[in-house]
Structures are given as structure tokens and as C-alpha cells.
Design an enzyme around this catalytic site. Structure first.
Site, PDB file in Angstrom:
ATOM      1  N   ARG A  42       0.866  -1.185   0.000  1.00 17.03           N
ATOM      2  CA  ARG A  42       0.000   0.000   0.000  1.00 17.03           C
ATOM      3  C   ARG A  42       0.896   1.226   0.000  1.00 17.03           C
ATOM      4  NH1 ARG A  42      -2.383   3.660   3.685  1.00 17.03           N
ATOM      5  NH2 ARG A  42      -4.517   4.246   3.148  1.00 17.03           N
ATOM      6  N   SER A 111     -12.515  -3.429   2.911  1.00 15.26           N
ATOM      7  CA  SER A 111     -12.538  -2.789   4.226  1.00 15.26           C
ATOM      8  C   SER A 111     -13.980  -2.590   4.676  1.00 15.26           C
ATOM      9  CB  SER A 111     -11.843  -1.424   4.160  1.00 15.26           C
ATOM     10  OG  SER A 111     -10.475  -1.558   3.843  1.00 15.26           O
ATOM     11  N   LYS A 138      -4.900   5.879   8.985  1.00 13.78           N
ATOM     12  CA  LYS A 138      -6.244   6.157   8.463  1.00 13.78           C
ATOM     13  C   LYS A 138      -6.740   7.482   9.033  1.00 13.78           C
ATOM     14  CE  LYS A 138      -7.127   2.601   5.795  1.00 13.78           C
ATOM     15  NZ  LYS A 138      -7.409   2.769   4.356  1.00 13.78           N
TER      16      LYS A 138
END
Length: 220
Positions: A42, A111, A138
Site C-alpha cells: 500500500r 474494508s 487512516k
């Protein structure tokens, strides 16, 4: 058994999922030795060519350790890199479309942040449940707490990984809530010794769910 079925079987057996940027590459082998069995690349800062270059080395390292290799957000790059799967968020490409782009033999993870999202995730191969705790990876995403883990343990239609601020220090509470798998970032990427950090987390997960068992979620 098809390639997708084989990958799903490996996913059900997985316990420790690492999400990391390309810059973690030099330490990836250590984390894999420590017991990481799913790796997600990621990295929002890289262009496609750079991501594919990183994916080549990440994929090779994962194959050498029989770990699953996942690419974040980009089913087209998962296909190009011959990854085992792709992971998408609620605001990304829908799961059916991601599977169509990446290829029917690849895993698609999703998610989830609410009970309704967990319950509706039947078309995914696995889900991330969280963020359990607030995490800088996040920003702007409120923590959901352990209540969503409890819900997922009872209702998740597919295997799930608790994610979001999970560390060796709070892992026990996460497993008591019902998680048999966790996904982490900083617990390993920021550890002085990634191999030892992974070993400790893996050992604690296996104490909770011995190797070879399905757990209490959608993996059974």
C-alpha cells in the site's frame, strides 16, 4: 482445486497480515520469517511503474515464504503484477468489478467499518474490520472499537482481519472480542526488530487459535 480455491484455503489458514509501503521492502524478509503470512503493498505516493517494480520484489519475497501477496486499491496492477489479490475500500471499485478487472482467480478483500458493511460483504473473499483503534494510517477515520470485532466474530460471512492500531500490547483484547486474524502496519513496520515483533504477535495469535483450526468467523 482451482487457483482461487487454493488461495482461499491459504487465506483461511492465515493469521498475520502486514500492510506496508514500498519503502519497507528491505525489511520484508524479516517480517515474513517472523510469521507474516499475508502482505499488502500500500503506497499512495508511487506511480504505476514504481508500484509494479516494488510489486515484483514483494511478490518474489512472498512466494519464497508461501505468503499471499495483495495490492491495495488497484485491481489492474494486481493483474499486471500477478499478485494473489487486491484489497479495496468502501469508496473504491466495487468488489465484483475489482474481481472482473483483476481476474476471477484472484482474491478480493474489502474494508468494513460498520455492522451493515460486515453483513453485506458476502461477495468479498475476506474483510478488514476496523479501525479498532484510532491510527494515523487512516486519518479522519473514527475508531470503531471492539464492538465491531464482536459483531464480525458472530456474523462475518467471510474470514476477517481486525485492523487499526492493533499491537502486541492490546492484541489480547482483540482476540477475546473474537478476532482470530489481525492486520497491522506500525506494529511491525516501526518495530526495531520486525522479525521479533512478528514472531511475538504470531505466537499470541496461535495461542488463541492453534494452527489448522478455522476460528469462529467466516473461515469455518
Amino acid at each position: 482445486m482451482s487457483l482461487l480455491e487454493t488461495r482461499r484455503a491459504r487465506l483461511r489458514a492465515a493469521r498475520l497480515y502486514l500492510v506496508c509501503p514500498a519503502g519497507f521492502g528491505p525489511h520484508l524478509e524479516a517480517a515474513l520469517r517472523g510469521g507474516v503470512d499475508v502482505v499488502q503493498l500500500r503506497d499512495k505516493d508511487l506511480g504505476d511503474d514504481e508500484l509494479l517494480a516494488a510489486a515484483a520484489s514483494f511478490g518474489a519475497a512472498c512466494r519464497a515464504r508461501d505468503a499471499l501477496f495483495i495490492i491495495n486499491d488497484r485491481p489492474d496492477l494486481a493483474l499486471a503484477a500477478k499478485a494473489d489479490g487486491v484489497h479495496v475500500g468502501q469508496d473504491d471499485v466495487p468488489v465484483p468489478q475489482a474481481r472482473e478487472i483483476a481476474g476471477e482467480e484472484r482474491l478480493v478483500g474489502l474494508s468494513t467499518h460498520t455492522p451493515a458493511q460486515v453483513d453485506a460483504a458476502r461477495v468479498a473473499d475476506y474483510i478488514g474490520v476496523g479501525p479498532v483503534h484510532a491510527t494515523p494510517t487512516k486519518p479522519g477515520r473514527a475508531a470503531v472499537g471492539l464492538e465491531l470485532v464482536v459483531h464480525a466474530a458472530a456474523h462475518a460471512p467471510v474470514p476477517f482481519f481486525a485492523i487499526g492500531g492493533v499491537t502486541n500490547a492490546n492484541l489480547a483484547a482483540v482476540t477475546v472480542a473474537g478476532a482470530t486474524r489481525v492486520a497491522v502496519v506500525r506494529a511491525i513496520t516501526e518495530a526495531e526488530d520486525p522479525e521479533t515483533a512478528a514472531q511475538e504477535m504470531r505466537a499470541r495469535l496461535e495461542q488463541r487459535v492453534p494452527a489448522g483450526t478455522g476460528g469462529r468467523d467466516g473461515a469455518t
